[in-house]
Design a protein around this motif. Structure first.
Motif, short mmCIF file in Angstrom:
data_model
loop_
_atom_site.label_atom_id
_atom_site.label_comp_id
_atom_site.label_asym_id
_atom_site.label_seq_id
_atom_site.Cartn_x
_atom_site.Cartn_y
_atom_site.Cartn_z
N PHE A 78 -42.99 14.06 -54.32
CA PHE A 78 -42.74 14.94 -55.45
C PHE A 78 -41.39 14.63 -56.09
O PHE A 78 -41.27 14.63 -57.31
N VAL A 79 -40.39 14.35 -55.28
CA VAL A 79 -39.08 13.97 -55.81
C VAL A 79 -39.20 12.66 -56.59
O VAL A 79 -38.69 12.53 -57.71
N GLY A 80 -39.92 11.70 -56.03
CA GLY A 80 -40.14 10.43 -56.72
C GLY A 80 -40.91 10.61 -58.02
O GLY A 80 -40.61 9.96 -59.03
N GLY A 81 -41.88 11.51 -58.01
CA GLY A 81 -42.64 11.79 -59.23
C GLY A 81 -41.75 12.37 -60.33
O GLY A 81 -41.88 12.02 -61.50
N LEU A 82 -40.84 13.26 -59.94
CA LEU A 82 -39.89 13.82 -60.91
C LEU A 82 -38.97 12.74 -61.47
O LEU A 82 -38.70 12.70 -62.68
N LEU A 83 -38.51 11.84 -60.60
CA LEU A 83 -37.66 10.74 -61.06
C LEU A 83 -38.42 9.80 -61.99
O LEU A 83 -37.89 9.35 -63.01
N LEU A 84 -39.68 9.50 -61.64
CA LEU A 84 -40.50 8.64 -62.48
C LEU A 84 -40.70 9.29 -63.85
O LEU A 84 -40.56 8.64 -64.89
N GLY A 85 -41.02 10.58 -63.86
CA GLY A 85 -41.23 11.28 -65.12
C GLY A 85 -39.98 11.31 -65.98
O GLY A 85 -40.04 11.11 -67.20
N ALA A 86 -38.84 11.53 -65.36
CA ALA A 86 -37.58 11.55 -66.10
C ALA A 86 -37.28 10.16 -66.68
O ALA A 86 -36.89 10.03 -67.85
N GLY A 87 -37.49 9.12 -65.88
CA GLY A 87 -37.28 7.76 -66.37
C GLY A 87 -38.23 7.39 -67.48
O GLY A 87 -37.86 6.73 -68.46
N TYR A 127 -32.62 3.46 -47.61
CA TYR A 127 -33.81 4.02 -46.93
C TYR A 127 -33.48 4.77 -45.64
O TYR A 127 -33.98 5.88 -45.44
N PRO A 128 -32.65 4.23 -44.74
CA PRO A 128 -32.36 4.99 -43.51
C PRO A 128 -31.74 6.36 -43.80
O PRO A 128 -32.08 7.35 -43.14
N ALA A 129 -30.87 6.44 -44.80
CA ALA A 129 -30.25 7.73 -45.15
C ALA A 129 -31.27 8.67 -45.75
O ALA A 129 -31.28 9.88 -45.46
N VAL A 130 -32.17 8.14 -46.59
CA VAL A 130 -33.22 8.98 -47.19
C VAL A 130 -34.16 9.49 -46.11
O VAL A 130 -34.54 10.66 -46.09
N GLU A 131 -34.53 8.61 -45.18
CA GLU A 131 -35.44 9.00 -44.10
C GLU A 131 -34.81 10.09 -43.23
O GLU A 131 -35.51 11.02 -42.79
N ALA A 132 -33.51 10.04 -43.03
CA ALA A 132 -32.81 11.03 -42.20
C ALA A 132 -32.81 12.42 -42.84
O ALA A 132 -32.66 13.42 -42.14
N THR A 133 -33.03 12.51 -44.15
CA THR A 133 -33.04 13.82 -44.83
C THR A 133 -34.31 14.60 -44.56
O THR A 133 -34.36 15.80 -44.82
N GLY A 134 -35.36 13.94 -44.08
CA GLY A 134 -36.65 14.62 -43.86
C GLY A 134 -37.56 14.57 -45.07
O GLY A 134 -38.68 15.11 -45.02
N LEU A 135 -37.13 13.94 -46.16
CA LEU A 135 -37.97 13.85 -47.36
C LEU A 135 -39.25 13.06 -47.13
O LEU A 135 -40.20 13.20 -47.87
N LEU A 136 -39.26 12.22 -46.08
CA LEU A 136 -40.43 11.37 -45.83
C LEU A 136 -41.33 11.89 -44.72
O LEU A 136 -42.28 11.22 -44.33
N ASN A 137 -41.04 13.10 -44.23
CA ASN A 137 -41.88 13.71 -43.19
C ASN A 137 -43.16 14.26 -43.83
O ASN A 137 -43.11 14.89 -44.89
N SER A 138 -44.28 14.05 -43.17
CA SER A 138 -45.57 14.51 -43.70
C SER A 138 -45.61 16.02 -43.83
O SER A 138 -45.06 16.76 -43.01
N ILE A 139 -46.28 16.48 -44.90
CA ILE A 139 -46.53 17.91 -45.11
C ILE A 139 -48.03 18.12 -45.31
O ILE A 139 -48.76 17.17 -45.56
#
Length: 195
Positions: A78-87, A127-139
């Motif tokens: 969803f965050v990536g989708g927002l970034l794509l839309g803004a770009g 990527y390692p820092a992004v992964e550590a935020t939990g943004l890539l955990n399945s929902i």
């Protein structure tokens, strides 16, 4: 043979994008500002027809469900989708239309592609820092779809047959494509083109 077929289909798709104005940032900008909906109508029609053909083909046994891949849902999508839309809104290009625009000779699209490649490189480095935020955990259970697809290894959220739901949604997209006005403000095409 598959590579040749992919190149032919890609070239035809790029040609269709260019003919519909999708390689022109002005056309995309008017669509995103909801001033001219011709391109949006074409996109909705393509998605609807594609959905009807794909899910109808599944029901008829022409399309193998095993070839479909469902990606796990996670907040980062969803965050990536927002970034794509803004770009997309800022540049007037999305990844596919940017590549097609370069093929038509648009120099501004080269800067868009360079920015996309730099963004992808920045993501790889961080990527390692992004992964550590939990943004890539399945929902929502990870790999899920709205409807249940026979023979698939993932669940449907609604318990409805996915093939039927896909066809119904495809028909809805086609209907919306035909019902949407070309220009919501009621202006004619010549006046809108002059703006």
């Amino acid at each position: 043979m598959q590579i040749i077929l992919a190149l032919v289909i890609g070239a035809l798709f790029g040609f269709a994008l260019d003919r519909n104005g999708a390689t022109n940032p002005s056309v995309l900008g008017r669509m995103l500002a909801l001033k001219s909906l011709g391109l949006m109508k074409a996109i909705l029609l393509a998605i609807g027809v594609g959905s009807i053909l794909m899910f109808g083909g599944q029901m008829a046994g022409f399309v193998d469900v095993g070839h479909m891949s469902v990606k796990a849902a996670y907040v980062g999508v969803f965050v990536g989708g927002l970034l794509l839309g803004a770009g997309w809104a800022m540049s007037g290009f999305c990844p596919g239309t940017g590549v097609c625009a370069v093929a038509t000779g648009r120099k501004d699209a080269l800067f868009f592609i360079a920015g996309g490649l730099l963004g992808a490189a920045a993501y790889m480095v961080t990527y390692p820092a992004v992964e550590a935020t939990g943004l890539l955990n399945s929902i929502a259970g990870g790999k899920v779809t709205l409807g249940t697809v026979p023979g698939a290894k993932y669940d449907g959220l609604m318990g409805l047959p996915g093939d039927v739901l896909g066809i119904v949604l495809g028909l809805a997209f086609v209907l919306v494509a035909f019902v949407l006005p070309e220009r919501p403000d009621g202006t004619d095409g010549a006046r809108a083109a002059a703006e």
